[in-house]
Scaffold this motif. Structure first.
Motif, short mmCIF file in Angstrom:
data_model
loop_
_atom_site.label_atom_id
_atom_site.label_comp_id
_atom_site.label_asym_id
_atom_site.label_seq_id
_atom_site.Cartn_x
_atom_site.Cartn_y
_atom_site.Cartn_z
N VAL A 1 95.96 -35.17 5.96
CA VAL A 1 95.20 -34.86 4.75
C VAL A 1 93.71 -34.81 5.06
CG1 VAL A 1 94.51 -35.78 2.49
CG2 VAL A 1 96.92 -35.76 3.14
N MET A 2 93.20 -35.79 5.84
CA MET A 2 91.79 -35.78 6.21
C MET A 2 91.46 -34.56 7.06
SD MET A 2 90.92 -38.52 4.68
CE MET A 2 92.36 -38.41 3.61
N GLN A 3 92.39 -34.22 7.96
CA GLN A 3 92.19 -33.07 8.85
C GLN A 3 92.04 -31.78 8.05
OE1 GLN A 3 95.42 -32.60 11.62
NE2 GLN A 3 94.29 -31.23 12.98
N HIS A 4 92.81 -31.65 6.98
CA HIS A 4 92.72 -30.45 6.14
C HIS A 4 91.35 -30.33 5.47
CE1 HIS A 4 96.94 -29.61 6.68
NE2 HIS A 4 96.87 -28.60 5.86
N ILE A 5 90.71 -31.44 5.22
CA ILE A 5 89.40 -31.42 4.56
C ILE A 5 88.30 -31.01 5.53
CG2 ILE A 5 87.66 -32.87 3.43
CD1 ILE A 5 90.05 -34.52 2.31
N THR B 1 82.66 -29.40 12.27
CA THR B 1 83.80 -29.85 13.09
C THR B 1 83.87 -29.05 14.38
OG1 THR B 1 85.08 -30.58 11.18
CG2 THR B 1 86.33 -30.02 13.18
N ILE B 2 83.98 -29.78 15.50
CA ILE B 2 84.17 -29.15 16.82
C ILE B 2 85.67 -29.06 17.11
CG2 ILE B 2 83.68 -29.31 19.29
CD1 ILE B 2 81.09 -30.86 18.47
N PHE B 3 86.39 -30.15 16.87
CA PHE B 3 87.85 -30.11 16.93
C PHE B 3 88.42 -31.33 16.22
CE2 PHE B 3 86.80 -32.15 21.12
CZ PHE B 3 87.43 -33.36 20.94
N THR B 4 89.70 -31.26 15.89
CA THR B 4 90.44 -32.41 15.35
C THR B 4 91.73 -32.56 16.15
OG1 THR B 4 91.57 -31.02 13.70
CG2 THR B 4 89.54 -32.14 13.01
N GLU B 5 92.22 -33.81 16.22
CA GLU B 5 93.52 -34.13 16.84
C GLU B 5 93.69 -33.47 18.21
OE1 GLU B 5 95.66 -36.35 15.67
OE2 GLU B 5 94.39 -36.73 13.92
N ASN C 1 76.49 -35.57 18.31
CA ASN C 1 77.90 -35.33 18.62
C ASN C 1 78.66 -36.64 18.47
OD1 ASN C 1 77.44 -32.65 19.19
ND2 ASN C 1 77.35 -32.93 21.39
N MET C 2 79.56 -36.69 17.48
CA MET C 2 80.19 -37.95 17.08
C MET C 2 81.71 -37.93 17.29
SD MET C 2 77.75 -39.96 15.68
CE MET C 2 78.53 -41.01 14.44
N ILE C 3 82.22 -39.00 17.94
CA ILE C 3 83.66 -39.24 18.01
C ILE C 3 84.03 -40.07 16.77
CG2 ILE C 3 85.55 -40.20 19.37
CD1 ILE C 3 83.62 -40.32 21.76
N ASN C 4 84.93 -39.56 15.96
CA ASN C 4 85.31 -40.27 14.73
C ASN C 4 86.80 -40.58 14.73
OD1 ASN C 4 82.63 -39.83 13.29
ND2 ASN C 4 83.24 -37.71 13.68
N GLY D 1 94.41 -40.36 25.46
CA GLY D 1 94.26 -40.65 24.04
C GLY D 1 94.04 -39.39 23.24
N THR D 2 94.18 -39.51 21.92
CA THR D 2 93.98 -38.37 21.02
C THR D 2 92.82 -38.67 20.08
OG1 THR D 2 96.33 -37.78 21.09
CG2 THR D 2 95.05 -36.94 19.24
N ILE D 3 91.84 -37.77 20.09
CA ILE D 3 90.65 -37.92 19.25
C ILE D 3 90.95 -37.37 17.86
CG2 ILE D 3 88.17 -37.50 19.08
CD1 ILE D 3 89.10 -38.92 21.70
N ASP D 4 90.74 -38.18 16.82
CA ASP D 4 90.99 -37.73 15.45
C ASP D 4 90.05 -36.60 15.05
OD1 ASP D 4 93.00 -39.57 15.17
OD2 ASP D 4 91.82 -41.00 13.98
N TRP D 5 88.75 -36.83 15.29
CA TRP D 5 87.77 -35.85 14.81
C TRP D 5 86.51 -35.93 15.66
CZ3 TRP D 5 84.33 -36.64 9.88
CH2 TRP D 5 83.62 -35.46 9.60
#
Length: 220
Positions: free
Chosen positions: A58-62, A101-105, A129-132, A117-121
């Protein structure tokens, strides 16, 4: 245990698997409470894992225009309403920030580092440039910060420029962003590597059974 495969075919543990070394007293207390209520621990854990996956989606869609129009399947209207409220809280919070957004998941795995590992956002936020990383907990725990440290190491290894990171809490009561500067991320990455060393050289190796010592003890 979550395993990642590196580009060279080597299989490595995930950042979260390595951090299991630290244990979690909150999980023990929670499991005990479930027992008193006659709720199966594994079933509840699976349910929460499924909730976490949907929350991330859901967050990814936003925040990710590349998947914004893809449908999300909910089991019923009640569940749809639950996640709509989470999305609304997150949207109200994140709209206070300027981001691209640069990329998600996106997953990373390094033979050199020995983990993945998998970066959420990953996003550019007001020039940083932020790892979230998304969490549904009520507060930020040290494990969350160390997880960011492991992700920082992976992204630096893969040539990314990182200026900071954050834990983003999203739950039914609130949505908030907990920022970490680059200097702190680097320190967290160093601490994570120390934990990984213990994982690889102590926990992940069987301590050999010494039959000779046993015989000596018996003879004495």
């Amino acid at each position: 245990m979550h395993i990642y495969e590196c580009p060279d075919g080597k299989r490595v543990p995930s950042v979260t698997t390595i951090l299991q070394l630290l244990g979690n007293k909150e999980i023990i207390y929670w499991a005990n409470r479930l027992g008193f209520r006659h709720i199966d621990y594994e079933s509840e854990l699976n349910r929460l894992a499924d909730d976490g996956t949907k929350m991330h989606l859901v967050m990814q869609h936003i925040i990710d225009p590349s998947i914004a129009n893809e449908p999300i399947t909910f089991k019923d209207k009640l569940e749809e309403e639950k996640y709509f409220k989470l999305a609304e809280k997150f949207s109200n919070m994140i709209n206070d920030y300027s981001y691209t957004t640069i990329f998600t998941e996106k997953s990373f795995a390094s033979s050199k580092l020995g983990y993945g590992g998998t970066i959420d956002w990953f996003a550019e936020m007001s020039g940083f440039n932020m790892i979230n990383d998304f969490k549904s907990s009520k507060r930020v725990y040290m494990k969350h910060l160390l997880q960011l440290g492991g992700y920082y190491n992976l992204m630096i290894e893969n040539g990314y420029t990182i200026n900071g990171g954050s834990i983003i809490l999203v739950n039914e009561k609130m949505s908030s962003l907990y920022p970490i500067n680059e200097e702190s991320l680097k320190k967290l990455g160093d601490v994570f590597n120390c934990i990984f060393y213990v994982h690889q050289n102590v926990i992940d190796r069987m301590i050999p059974y010494d039959n000779e010592l046993l015989l000596k003890l018996k003879n004495n």
